[in-house]
Design a protein around this motif. Structure first.
Motif, PDB file in Angstrom:
ATOM      1  N   LYS A   7      42.764  38.565  22.033  1.00 37.39           N
ATOM      2  CA  LYS A   7      42.381  37.274  22.613  1.00 37.39           C
ATOM      3  C   LYS A   7      43.248  36.957  23.831  1.00 37.39           C
ATOM      4  O   LYS A   7      42.745  36.466  24.837  1.00 37.39           O
ATOM      5  CB  LYS A   7      42.508  36.178  21.556  1.00 37.39           C
ATOM      6  CG  LYS A   7      42.049  34.821  22.074  1.00 37.39           C
ATOM      7  CD  LYS A   7      41.840  33.879  20.955  1.00 37.39           C
ATOM      8  CE  LYS A   7      41.506  32.491  21.348  1.00 37.39           C
ATOM      9  NZ  LYS A   7      40.811  32.226  22.528  1.00 37.39           N
ATOM     10  N   MET A   8      44.551  37.225  23.755  1.00 32.96           N
ATOM     11  CA  MET A   8      45.450  36.987  24.890  1.00 32.96           C
ATOM     12  C   MET A   8      45.038  37.850  26.084  1.00 32.96           C
ATOM     13  O   MET A   8      45.024  37.368  27.233  1.00 32.96           O
ATOM     14  CB  MET A   8      46.905  37.297  24.500  1.00 32.96           C
ATOM     15  CG  MET A   8      47.540  36.230  23.646  1.00 32.96           C
ATOM     16  SD  MET A   8      49.230  36.586  23.087  1.00 32.96           S
ATOM     17  CE  MET A   8      49.977  37.424  24.414  1.00 32.96           C
ATOM     18  N   ASP A  14      40.244  36.829  31.942  1.00 32.90           N
ATOM     19  CA  ASP A  14      39.372  35.748  32.410  1.00 32.90           C
ATOM     20  C   ASP A  14      40.048  34.955  33.527  1.00 32.90           C
ATOM     21  O   ASP A  14      39.411  34.607  34.530  1.00 32.90           O
ATOM     22  CB  ASP A  14      38.989  34.815  31.254  1.00 32.90           C
ATOM     23  CG  ASP A  14      37.947  35.419  30.316  1.00 32.90           C
ATOM     24  OD1 ASP A  14      37.285  36.402  30.721  1.00 32.90           O
ATOM     25  OD2 ASP A  14      37.804  34.897  29.185  1.00 32.90           O
ATOM     26  N   ARG A  15      41.334  34.650  33.348  1.00 33.53           N
ATOM     27  CA  ARG A  15      42.078  33.905  34.373  1.00 33.53           C
ATOM     28  C   ARG A  15      42.154  34.729  35.660  1.00 33.53           C
ATOM     29  O   ARG A  15      41.974  34.203  36.769  1.00 33.53           O
ATOM     30  CB  ARG A  15      43.471  33.548  33.875  1.00 33.53           C
ATOM     31  CG  ARG A  15      43.479  32.400  32.878  1.00 33.53           C
ATOM     32  CD  ARG A  15      44.883  31.840  32.672  1.00 33.53           C
ATOM     33  NE  ARG A  15      45.875  32.849  32.357  1.00 33.53           N
ATOM     34  CZ  ARG A  15      46.247  33.218  31.123  1.00 33.53           C
ATOM     35  NH1 ARG A  15      45.694  32.630  30.081  1.00 33.53           N
ATOM     36  NH2 ARG A  15      47.160  34.137  30.927  1.00 33.53           N
ATOM     37  N   GLU A  17      40.077  37.055  36.637  1.00 33.72           N
ATOM     38  CA  GLU A  17      38.739  37.103  37.212  1.00 33.72           C
ATOM     39  C   GLU A  17      38.429  35.801  37.948  1.00 33.72           C
ATOM     40  O   GLU A  17      37.871  35.807  39.046  1.00 33.72           O
ATOM     41  CB  GLU A  17      37.696  37.347  36.120  1.00 33.72           C
ATOM     42  CG  GLU A  17      36.284  37.489  36.648  1.00 33.72           C
ATOM     43  CD  GLU A  17      35.264  37.736  35.545  1.00 33.72           C
ATOM     44  OE1 GLU A  17      34.083  37.872  35.893  1.00 33.72           O
ATOM     45  OE2 GLU A  17      35.641  37.780  34.360  1.00 33.72           O
ATOM     46  N   SER A  18      38.831  34.691  37.354  1.00 33.15           N
ATOM     47  CA  SER A  18      38.626  33.394  37.984  1.00 33.15           C
ATOM     48  C   SER A  18      39.393  33.319  39.304  1.00 33.15           C
ATOM     49  O   SER A  18      38.871  32.849  40.317  1.00 33.15           O
ATOM     50  CB  SER A  18      39.070  32.281  37.039  1.00 33.15           C
ATOM     51  OG  SER A  18      39.010  31.038  37.688  1.00 33.15           O
ATOM     52  N   LYS A  19      40.618  33.782  39.307  1.00 34.95           N
ATOM     53  CA  LYS A  19      41.431  33.763  40.530  1.00 34.95           C
ATOM     54  C   LYS A  19      40.830  34.686  41.587  1.00 34.95           C
ATOM     55  O   LYS A  19      40.816  34.357  42.777  1.00 34.95           O
ATOM     56  CB  LYS A  19      42.858  34.149  40.223  1.00 34.95           C
ATOM     57  CG  LYS A  19      43.558  33.119  39.364  1.00 34.95           C
ATOM     58  CD  LYS A  19      45.040  33.124  39.623  1.00 34.95           C
ATOM     59  CE  LYS A  19      45.731  32.206  38.663  1.00 34.95           C
ATOM     60  NZ  LYS A  19      45.887  30.865  39.139  1.00 34.95           N
ATOM     61  N   ILE A  20      40.326  35.839  41.169  1.00 34.09           N
ATOM     62  CA  ILE A  20      39.685  36.759  42.112  1.00 34.09           C
ATOM     63  C   ILE A  20      38.448  36.101  42.719  1.00 34.09           C
ATOM     64  O   ILE A  20      38.204  36.203  43.928  1.00 34.09           O
ATOM     65  CB  ILE A  20      39.342  38.099  41.427  1.00 34.09           C
ATOM     66  CG1 ILE A  20      40.629  38.865  41.125  1.00 34.09           C
ATOM     67  CG2 ILE A  20      38.395  38.930  42.289  1.00 34.09           C
ATOM     68  CD1 ILE A  20      40.423  40.102  40.272  1.00 34.09           C
ATOM     69  N   ASP A  21      37.667  35.379  41.903  1.00 30.48           N
ATOM     70  CA  ASP A  21      36.493  34.664  42.410  1.00 30.48           C
ATOM     71  C   ASP A  21      36.900  33.600  43.430  1.00 30.48           C
ATOM     72  O   ASP A  21      36.251  33.429  44.471  1.00 30.48           O
ATOM     73  CB  ASP A  21      35.715  34.020  41.259  1.00 30.48           C
ATOM     74  CG  ASP A  21      34.975  35.038  40.396  1.00 30.48           C
ATOM     75  OD1 ASP A  21      34.789  36.194  40.859  1.00 30.48           O
ATOM     76  OD2 ASP A  21      34.585  34.678  39.260  1.00 30.48           O
TER      77      ASP A  21
END
Length: 101
Positions: A7-8, A14-15, A17-21
Motif C-alpha cells: 500500500k505504501m 500515485d503521488r 504520478e500526480s507530480k509527473i502530471d
C-alpha cells in the motif's frame, strides 16, 4: 506487513504520478507562453520596420515642407518687389495713359 508495504508503494507511486502530471501540465503551459512570446517578438519586429518606414516618409515630408515654405517666401519677395515697382511707376503710367488718350 506485506500489504502495508504494498500500500505504501502504491501510494508513493500515485503521488509521483500526480507530480509527473503536474509537471507535464506546467511544461505545456510554458511551451504555450514561449510560443506567444515568439509571436509577440515577430509582431514587434514588423511594427518596428513599419515605424521606421513612417519616420522616413515623415522626414521627407518635413524636407518638402521647408522647400515649399522657402518657395512661398521667395514668391512673396518677388511679388512684393514687383508690387513696389508697379506702385512706384503707377503715377507715370496713369499720366502716360491719360496723355495718349
Amino acid at each position: 506487513m506485506d500489504e502495508q508495504v504494498a500500500k505504501m508503494i502504491v501510494d508513493r507511486l500515485d503521488r509521483q504520478e500526480s507530480k509527473i502530471d503536474q509537471m507535464a501540465s506546467a511544461i505545456t503551459s510554458l511551451a504555450r507562453v514561449e510560443e506567444r512570446m515568439a509571436n509577440g517578438a515577430t509582431r514587434m519586429d514588423a511594427l518596428a520596420r513599419s515605424v521606421e518606414g513612417i519616420e522616413s516618409r515623415l522626414h521627407e515630408l518635413e524636407k518638402m515642407r521647408w522647400k515649399v515654405a522657402g518657395a512661398l517666401v521667395l514668391a512673396g519677395v518677388v511679388s512684393g518687389s514687383a508690387s513696389a515697382l508697379a506702385l512706384q511707376y503707377l503715377p507715370h503710367l496713369i499720366a502716360y495713359a491719360g496723355a495718349t488718350a
